[in-house]
Scaffold this motif. Structure first.
Motif, PDB file in Angstrom:
ATOM      1  N   GLU A   1       8.412   9.609 -17.175  1.00 30.82           N
ATOM      2  CA  GLU A   1       9.720   9.078 -16.790  1.00 30.82           C
ATOM      3  C   GLU A   1       9.984   9.234 -15.295  1.00 30.82           C
ATOM      4  N   SER A   2       9.453  10.292 -14.688  1.00 31.53           N
ATOM      5  CA  SER A   2       9.662  10.558 -13.261  1.00 31.53           C
ATOM      6  C   SER A   2       8.310  10.704 -12.587  1.00 31.53           C
ATOM      7  N   ILE A   3       7.988   9.709 -11.762  1.00 33.00           N
ATOM      8  CA  ILE A   3       6.669   9.655 -11.126  1.00 33.00           C
ATOM      9  C   ILE A   3       6.840   9.821  -9.627  1.00 33.00           C
ATOM     10  N   LEU A   4       6.186  10.839  -9.082  1.00 31.87           N
ATOM     11  CA  LEU A   4       6.274  11.111  -7.653  1.00 31.87           C
ATOM     12  C   LEU A   4       5.087  10.494  -6.922  1.00 31.87           C
ATOM     13  N   VAL A   5       5.394   9.787  -5.837  1.00 35.70           N
ATOM     14  CA  VAL A   5       4.357   9.235  -4.976  1.00 35.70           C
ATOM     15  C   VAL A   5       4.603   9.752  -3.557  1.00 35.70           C
ATOM     16  N   PRO A   6       3.840  10.764  -3.138  1.00 32.50           N
ATOM     17  CA  PRO A   6       3.946  11.216  -1.748  1.00 32.50           C
ATOM     18  C   PRO A   6       3.281  10.170  -0.857  1.00 32.50           C
ATOM     19  N   VAL A   7       3.957   9.779   0.211  1.00 29.81           N
ATOM     20  CA  VAL A   7       3.416   8.740   1.090  1.00 29.81           C
ATOM     21  C   VAL A   7       3.396   9.229   2.528  1.00 29.81           C
ATOM     22  N   ASP A   8       2.509   8.596   3.324  1.00 22.76           N
ATOM     23  CA  ASP A   8       2.352   9.001   4.724  1.00 22.76           C
ATOM     24  C   ASP A   8       2.195   7.814   5.662  1.00 22.76           C
ATOM     25  N   GLY A   9       2.466   6.619   5.172  1.00 26.09           N
ATOM     26  CA  GLY A   9       2.337   5.434   6.011  1.00 26.09           C
ATOM     27  C   GLY A   9       0.971   4.787   5.945  1.00 26.09           C
ATOM     28  N   SER A  10       0.080   5.310   5.127  1.00 29.88           N
ATOM     29  CA  SER A  10      -1.293   4.812   5.052  1.00 29.88           C
ATOM     30  C   SER A  10      -1.466   3.741   3.973  1.00 29.88           C
ATOM     31  N   GLU A  11      -2.600   3.044   4.028  1.00 29.78           N
ATOM     32  CA  GLU A  11      -2.940   2.075   2.987  1.00 29.78           C
ATOM     33  C   GLU A  11      -3.143   2.783   1.654  1.00 29.78           C
ATOM     34  N   ALA A  12      -3.698   3.993   1.682  1.00 31.56           N
ATOM     35  CA  ALA A  12      -3.902   4.762   0.449  1.00 31.56           C
ATOM     36  C   ALA A  12      -2.561   5.035  -0.228  1.00 31.56           C
ATOM     37  N   ALA A  13      -1.547   5.323   0.559  1.00 28.06           N
ATOM     38  CA  ALA A  13      -0.214   5.572   0.006  1.00 28.06           C
ATOM     39  C   ALA A  13       0.355   4.295  -0.606  1.00 28.06           C
ATOM     40  N   GLU A  14       0.120   3.175   0.025  1.00 28.45           N
ATOM     41  CA  GLU A  14       0.588   1.899  -0.520  1.00 28.45           C
ATOM     42  C   GLU A  14      -0.088   1.597  -1.853  1.00 28.45           C
ATOM     43  N   ARG A  15      -1.398   1.847  -1.939  1.00 31.49           N
ATOM     44  CA  ARG A  15      -2.118   1.644  -3.202  1.00 31.49           C
ATOM     45  C   ARG A  15      -1.579   2.573  -4.289  1.00 31.49           C
ATOM     46  N   ALA A  16      -1.282   3.822  -3.923  1.00 27.36           N
ATOM     47  CA  ALA A  16      -0.739   4.778  -4.889  1.00 27.36           C
ATOM     48  C   ALA A  16       0.625   4.307  -5.398  1.00 27.36           C
ATOM     49  N   ALA A  17       1.457   3.796  -4.505  1.00 25.51           N
ATOM     50  CA  ALA A  17       2.773   3.294  -4.907  1.00 25.51           C
ATOM     51  C   ALA A  17       2.632   2.123  -5.870  1.00 25.51           C
ATOM     52  N   THR A  18       1.716   1.223  -5.576  1.00 26.81           N
ATOM     53  CA  THR A  18       1.492   0.071  -6.460  1.00 26.81           C
ATOM     54  C   THR A  18       1.064   0.533  -7.847  1.00 26.81           C
ATOM     55  N   GLU A  19       0.164   1.487  -7.905  1.00 30.66           N
ATOM     56  CA  GLU A  19      -0.280   2.042  -9.189  1.00 30.66           C
ATOM     57  C   GLU A  19       0.883   2.712  -9.909  1.00 30.66           C
ATOM     58  N   ALA A  20       1.686   3.481  -9.182  1.00 35.85           N
ATOM     59  CA  ALA A  20       2.834   4.165  -9.790  1.00 35.85           C
ATOM     60  C   ALA A  20       3.854   3.166 -10.326  1.00 35.85           C
ATOM     61  N   PHE A  21       4.076   2.050  -9.616  1.00 36.82           N
ATOM     62  CA  PHE A  21       4.990   1.021 -10.106  1.00 36.82           C
ATOM     63  C   PHE A  21       4.491   0.482 -11.447  1.00 36.82           C
ATOM     64  N   ASP A  22       3.182   0.279 -11.567  1.00 32.91           N
ATOM     65  CA  ASP A  22       2.606  -0.208 -12.827  1.00 32.91           C
ATOM     66  C   ASP A  22       2.799   0.807 -13.950  1.00 32.91           C
ATOM     67  N   VAL A  23       2.541   2.075 -13.670  1.00 33.14           N
ATOM     68  CA  VAL A  23       2.705   3.129 -14.678  1.00 33.14           C
ATOM     69  C   VAL A  23       4.172   3.227 -15.088  1.00 33.14           C
ATOM     70  N   ALA A  24       5.068   3.199 -14.118  1.00 30.94           N
ATOM     71  CA  ALA A  24       6.499   3.283 -14.413  1.00 30.94           C
ATOM     72  C   ALA A  24       6.963   2.092 -15.252  1.00 30.94           C
ATOM     73  N   ARG A  25       6.466   0.915 -14.938  1.00 26.83           N
ATOM     74  CA  ARG A  25       6.823  -0.294 -15.689  1.00 26.83           C
ATOM     75  C   ARG A  25       6.373  -0.130 -17.144  1.00 26.83           C
ATOM     76  N   GLU A  26       5.176   0.384 -17.345  1.00 27.79           N
ATOM     77  CA  GLU A  26       4.618   0.568 -18.684  1.00 27.79           C
ATOM     78  C   GLU A  26       5.373   1.626 -19.484  1.00 27.79           C
ATOM     79  N   HIS A  27       5.843   2.680 -18.817  1.00 30.27           N
ATOM     80  CA  HIS A  27       6.482   3.800 -19.508  1.00 30.27           C
ATOM     81  C   HIS A  27       8.000   3.838 -19.349  1.00 30.27           C
ATOM     82  N   GLY A  28       8.572   2.842 -18.664  1.00 34.36           N
ATOM     83  CA  GLY A  28      10.011   2.822 -18.461  1.00 34.36           C
ATOM     84  C   GLY A  28      10.486   3.942 -17.546  1.00 34.36           C
ATOM     85  N   GLY A  29       9.675   4.260 -16.565  1.00 34.12           N
ATOM     86  CA  GLY A  29       9.991   5.376 -15.679  1.00 34.12           C
ATOM     87  C   GLY A  29      10.561   4.963 -14.336  1.00 34.12           C
TER      88      GLY A  29
END
Length: 153
Positions: free
Chosen positions: A3-31
């Motif tokens: 339900e609560s997914i944390l994405v630590p970011v630092d301005g990098s492309e890796a952080a952007e990819r992590a956010a995209t993945e987290a959005f997908d997980v949150a969408r799937e789990h209603g988080g």
């Protein structure tokens, strides 16, 4: 489940990819995705800068807020919360935030703005090693034209 997914970011492309993945997980789990930018207050970070501390943190906070806003705009309907915090070391700031805010999952890139971990290990490795929360680490995407079975270098 998540339900609560944390994405630590630092301005990098890796952080952007992590956010995209987290959005997908949150969408799937209603988080909800929590995008976090930790401003490093450790002595090493401060000593390596020629700016005054106040000016440096004001500038970094502005850059962090802009990056978080741009990422949040890509959530495509997923609830997003953003935060910029100061921490004595980035990995410690991430863990403290995750545990204090009751996160269910941490999603982060295995390489961020400062590149892969060196002798002391990467931020993502330190987070994974020092929290009991589940941590999803995303590796670098494979470069096109490379073959993992080709060891003829």
């Amino acid at each position: 489940m998540y339900e609560s997914i944390l994405v630590p970011v630092d301005g990098s492309e890796a952080a952007e990819r992590a956010a995209t993945e987290a959005f997908d997980v949150a969408r799937e789990h209603g988080g909800t995705v929590h995008l976090l930018f930790v401003l490093d207050e450790s002595a090493t970070a401060l000593l390596l800068s020629s700016e005054s501390m106040g000016h440096r943190f004001d500038r970094l906070r502005g850059e962090a807020e802009e990056f978080l806003s741009e990422l949040a705009a890509r959530a495509d309907g997923v609830p997003v919360e953003t935060a910029v915090v100061r921490g004595m070391g980035v990995y410690r700031g991430i863990i403290d935030y995750a545990e204090n805010q009751g996160m269910d999952l941490i999603v982060m890139g295995s390489t961020g703005r400062h590149g892969p971990g060196g002798v002391l290990g990467s931020t993502s490795e330190r987070v994974a090693a020092n929290t009991s929360l589940p941590v999803l680490l995303l590796s670098e995407p494979r470069k096109s034209g490379t073959d993992a079975s080709d060891d003829s270098a």
